[in-house]
Design a protein around this motif. Structure first.
Motif, PDB file in Angstrom:
ATOM      1  N   GLY A 268       0.782  -1.228   0.000  1.00 48.97           N
ATOM      2  CA  GLY A 268       0.000   0.000   0.000  1.00 48.97           C
ATOM      3  C   GLY A 268       0.812   1.274   0.000  1.00 48.97           C
ATOM      4  N   ILE A 269       2.032   1.219  -0.536  1.00 49.07           N
ATOM      5  CA  ILE A 269       2.882   2.408  -0.596  1.00 49.07           C
ATOM      6  C   ILE A 269       2.687   3.094  -1.946  1.00 49.07           C
ATOM      7  N   THR A 270       2.279   4.352  -1.916  1.00 50.88           N
ATOM      8  CA  THR A 270       2.162   5.150  -3.132  1.00 50.88           C
ATOM      9  C   THR A 270       3.463   5.909  -3.329  1.00 50.88           C
ATOM     10  N   ALA A 271       4.160   5.629  -4.415  1.00 47.55           N
ATOM     11  CA  ALA A 271       5.449   6.263  -4.718  1.00 47.55           C
ATOM     12  C   ALA A 271       5.562   6.378  -6.233  1.00 47.55           C
ATOM     13  N   THR A 272       6.652   6.980  -6.692  1.00 48.04           N
ATOM     14  CA  THR A 272       6.910   7.102  -8.127  1.00 48.04           C
ATOM     15  C   THR A 272       8.109   6.236  -8.486  1.00 48.04           C
ATOM     16  N   VAL A 273       7.937   5.372  -9.467  1.00 45.95           N
ATOM     17  CA  VAL A 273       9.041   4.565 -10.003  1.00 45.95           C
ATOM     18  C   VAL A 273       9.194   4.969 -11.460  1.00 45.95           C
ATOM     19  N   ARG A 274      10.370   5.479 -11.795  1.00 46.44           N
ATOM     20  CA  ARG A 274      10.611   5.971 -13.156  1.00 46.44           C
ATOM     21  C   ARG A 274      12.086   5.798 -13.502  1.00 46.44           C
ATOM     22  N   ASP A 275      12.340   5.308 -14.702  1.00 48.11           N
ATOM     23  CA  ASP A 275      13.720   5.162 -15.197  1.00 48.11           C
ATOM     24  C   ASP A 275      14.593   4.351 -14.235  1.00 48.11           C
ATOM     25  N   GLY A 276      14.000   3.362 -13.599  1.00 43.92           N
ATOM     26  CA  GLY A 276      14.768   2.507 -12.700  1.00 43.92           C
ATOM     27  C   GLY A 276      15.016   3.086 -11.325  1.00 43.92           C
ATOM     28  N   LEU A 277      14.447   4.249 -11.042  1.00 46.33           N
ATOM     29  CA  LEU A 277      14.617   4.905  -9.751  1.00 46.33           C
ATOM     30  C   LEU A 277      13.301   4.891  -8.979  1.00 46.33           C
ATOM     31  N   VAL A 278      13.406   4.813  -7.668  1.00 41.08           N
ATOM     32  CA  VAL A 278      12.247   4.863  -6.790  1.00 41.08           C
ATOM     33  C   VAL A 278      12.295   6.188  -6.043  1.00 41.08           C
ATOM     34  N   ARG A 279      11.251   7.010  -6.226  1.00 40.88           N
ATOM     35  CA  ARG A 279      11.196   8.306  -5.553  1.00 40.88           C
ATOM     36  C   ARG A 279      10.137   8.263  -4.464  1.00 40.88           C
ATOM     37  N   LEU A 280      10.601   8.468  -3.230  1.00 41.76           N
ATOM     38  CA  LEU A 280       9.727   8.537  -2.067  1.00 41.76           C
ATOM     39  C   LEU A 280       9.718   9.983  -1.584  1.00 41.76           C
ATOM     40  N   SER A 281       8.542  10.549  -1.363  1.00 42.84           N
ATOM     41  CA  SER A 281       8.474  11.943  -0.921  1.00 42.84           C
ATOM     42  C   SER A 281       7.495  12.070   0.237  1.00 42.84           C
ATOM     43  N   ALA A 282       7.959  12.703   1.314  1.00 42.30           N
ATOM     44  CA  ALA A 282       7.222  12.741   2.578  1.00 42.30           C
ATOM     45  C   ALA A 282       6.817  14.157   2.952  1.00 42.30           C
ATOM     46  N   HIS A 283       5.722  14.248   3.709  1.00 44.78           N
ATOM     47  CA  HIS A 283       5.236  15.528   4.219  1.00 44.78           C
ATOM     48  C   HIS A 283       5.129  15.433   5.739  1.00 44.78           C
ATOM     49  N   VAL A 284       4.638  16.488   6.372  1.00 40.94           N
ATOM     50  CA  VAL A 284       4.532  16.475   7.844  1.00 40.94           C
ATOM     51  C   VAL A 284       3.558  15.414   8.323  1.00 40.94           C
ATOM     52  N   SER A 285       2.592  15.045   7.490  1.00 40.39           N
ATOM     53  CA  SER A 285       1.593  14.063   7.893  1.00 40.39           C
ATOM     54  C   SER A 285       2.044  12.632   7.673  1.00 40.39           C
ATOM     55  N   THR A 286       3.254  12.444   7.181  1.00 38.46           N
ATOM     56  CA  THR A 286       3.801  11.101   7.021  1.00 38.46           C
ATOM     57  C   THR A 286       4.164  10.566   8.399  1.00 38.46           C
ATOM     58  N   GLY A 287       3.393   9.614   8.888  1.00 35.55           N
ATOM     59  CA  GLY A 287       3.558   9.158  10.263  1.00 35.55           C
ATOM     60  C   GLY A 287       4.137   7.763  10.388  1.00 35.55           C
ATOM     61  N   GLY A 288       4.084   7.258  11.616  1.00 35.70           N
ATOM     62  CA  GLY A 288       4.666   5.958  11.919  1.00 35.70           C
ATOM     63  C   GLY A 288       4.015   4.821  11.167  1.00 35.70           C
ATOM     64  N   GLU A 289       2.710   4.924  10.907  1.00 39.15           N
ATOM     65  CA  GLU A 289       2.039   3.852  10.178  1.00 39.15           C
ATOM     66  C   GLU A 289       2.565   3.744   8.750  1.00 39.15           C
ATOM     67  N   THR A 290       2.828   4.885   8.139  1.00 39.05           N
ATOM     68  CA  THR A 290       3.374   4.867   6.776  1.00 39.05           C
ATOM     69  C   THR A 290       4.797   4.323   6.773  1.00 39.05           C
ATOM     70  N   LEU A 291       5.609   4.778   7.741  1.00 44.65           N
ATOM     71  CA  LEU A 291       6.979   4.263   7.813  1.00 44.65           C
ATOM     72  C   LEU A 291       6.982   2.769   8.119  1.00 44.65           C
ATOM     73  N   GLY A 292       6.010   2.315   8.916  1.00 42.33           N
ATOM     74  CA  GLY A 292       5.901   0.886   9.194  1.00 42.33           C
ATOM     75  C   GLY A 292       5.546   0.102   7.946  1.00 42.33           C
ATOM     76  N   ALA A 293       4.641   0.660   7.133  1.00 41.59           N
ATOM     77  CA  ALA A 293       4.288  -0.005   5.877  1.00 41.59           C
ATOM     78  C   ALA A 293       5.483  -0.047   4.935  1.00 41.59           C
ATOM     79  N   LEU A 294       6.277   1.039   4.923  1.00 39.07           N
ATOM     80  CA  LEU A 294       7.478   1.053   4.092  1.00 39.07           C
ATOM     81  C   LEU A 294       8.471   0.004   4.566  1.00 39.07           C
ATOM     82  N   ARG A 295       8.627  -0.117   5.878  1.00 40.31           N
ATOM     83  CA  ARG A 295       9.514  -1.161   6.412  1.00 40.31           C
ATOM     84  C   ARG A 295       9.026  -2.538   5.974  1.00 40.31           C
ATOM     85  N   GLY A 296       7.716  -2.753   6.043  1.00 43.00           N
ATOM     86  CA  GLY A 296       7.173  -4.038   5.614  1.00 43.00           C
ATOM     87  C   GLY A 296       7.452  -4.310   4.153  1.00 43.00           C
ATOM     88  N   ALA A 297       7.319  -3.272   3.319  1.00 43.00           N
ATOM     89  CA  ALA A 297       7.582  -3.438   1.895  1.00 43.00           C
ATOM     90  C   ALA A 297       9.038  -3.775   1.635  1.00 43.00           C
TER      91      ALA A 297
END
Length: 375
Positions: free
Chosen positions: A336-365
């Motif tokens: 459930g991670i929404t990110a941009t994958v382009r030209d072989g690169l993975v771009r992750l971009s965070a805001h102030v509302s990026t919390g522990g649940e999102t980081l936990g999902a990223l760890r799981g991924a």
């Protein structure tokens, strides 16, 4: 003043969203403002139209608070690209920019060159796509009259050194596309002659929002070639039988009546940013970006965006081995991670509302991805 925690609570995107460099989900306040003015619009009650007329000065004042440009040198735009077209079509001489810029700058510059033949479009090839003052200096020519840069590069997340670039270009015009950092990066906008940004990314105001801000020199020197009826001098009671001349300054750089509900959305978002302070927002994002970099290091994923806090904003760029791109993409989707994958690169971009649940999902991924990697 609003605290950073109060500001953070004003957002409601689902966990797993790490794609603010593409677009930022609107805040609760922006959505409420849109609904409130939409209701007024729908009813059309006598005299209610005045609230729509008030939004133009409101949004220009909100831009002034964040950029320092006076309101008479700010004009609302439906997007950053339109502001860049105004700037490029108003130039004469040679404009220098990176060949790896987001297309908004190159397209506007090349269209102006093709149409007018009074502006020359010249590109530079910076190493790793990073536009530094040294790269700009080495590509300047005596014919260069303007330099266009992104405040934050969309590919690498690199934050431009506006002070250094201003030092090396002297009195040439400095055009800044600020969309990838506006609202989350403290920047010396006063050093620029032209600043454009849209509100759909980090400002979180939705599409159809943006601005063009001009220095005193740019407001005088740029030709308002794309100047429509609202950018012209129309005397009260005019019959519109003659084409009127353009207004003076930033107001000339508009085509038609803007969407006042879009202006209200943008103003609401900018007022919220000003109340909490860009510095506080930047600090919170810096901490989250550091956490994302730590996760990438833990799973041995190369980070090619800058680790230096002074050179980065909210973007982290990962470069997995080419055979592993499909695996990491699938893992991000499955968690459930929404990110941009382009030209072989993975771009992750965070805001102030990026919390522990999102980081936990990223760890799981990343954990799931690591199980597929053979060393």
């Amino acid at each position: 003043m609003t605290t950073i925690d109060e500001y953070r609570q004003g957002f409601a995107e689902d966990p797993g969203y790490l794609d603010f460099a593409s677009f930022g989900p609107m805040s609760k306040a922006v959505l409420a403002e849109q609904n409130a003015l939409g209701e007024i619009h729908a009813r059309g009650r006598y005299g209610a139209g005045s609230v729509f007329d008030e939004q133009d000065i409101r949004v220009r004042e909100a831009v002034r608070r964040l950029t320092g440009f006076p309101t008479d040198r700010v004009v609302f735009q439906p997007n950053a690209s339109m502001g860049l077209f105004h700037a490029m079509f108003g130039l004469t001489g040679q404009v220098l920019y990176s060949a790896r810029e987001y297309p908004s700058i190159p397209v506007a510059a090349q269209r102006a060159a093709q149409a007018l033949h009074s502006v020359d479009s010249i590109t530079m090839q910076p190493p790793q796509g990073v536009v530094t003052p040294e790269v700009v200096r080495d590509n300047l020519t005596p014919a260069t009259t303007a330099v266009a840069v992104s405040l934050v590069d969309y590919r690498t997340g690199y934050r431009s050194d506006l002070e250094g670039i201003r030092d090396v270009i002297g009195d040439r015009l400095l055009i800044v596309d600020a969309i990838q950092g506006f609202g989350v990066v403290e920047a010396a906008y006063e050093l620029a002659d032209v600043v454009v940004a849209g509100g759909q990314k980090w400002v979180r105001a939705g599409w159809g929002t943006g601005f063009l801000a001009l220095s005193e020199r740019a407001a005088t020197d740029l030709v308002p070639l794309i100047s429509g009826v609202t950018g012209t001098i129309v005397p009260l009671g005019s019959s519109y039988e003659e084409v009127p001349p353009p207004l003076q300054g930033a107001a000339a750089f508009q085509v038609t009546r803007t969407d006042p509900i879009a202006q209200a959305r943008f103003a609401t978002a900018l007022e919220g940013i000003a109340d909490v302070g860009v510095g506080a927002i930047s600090g919170a994002i810096t901490e989250t970006v550091s956490s994302i970099i730590d996760l990438a290091d833990e799973f041995a994923l190369p980070v090619i965006s800058s680790r230096d806090e002074s050179e980065r904003a909210g973007i982290v760029v990962l470069e997995p081995e080419p055979p592993q791109v499909t695996a990491i993409t699938a893992s991000l989707i499955n968690h459930g991670i929404t990110a941009t994958v382009r030209d072989g690169l993975v771009r992750l971009s965070a805001h102030v509302s990026t919390g522990g649940e999102t980081l936990g999902a990223l760890r799981g991924a990343l954990t799931s991805y690591a199980t597929t990697v053979q060393y």
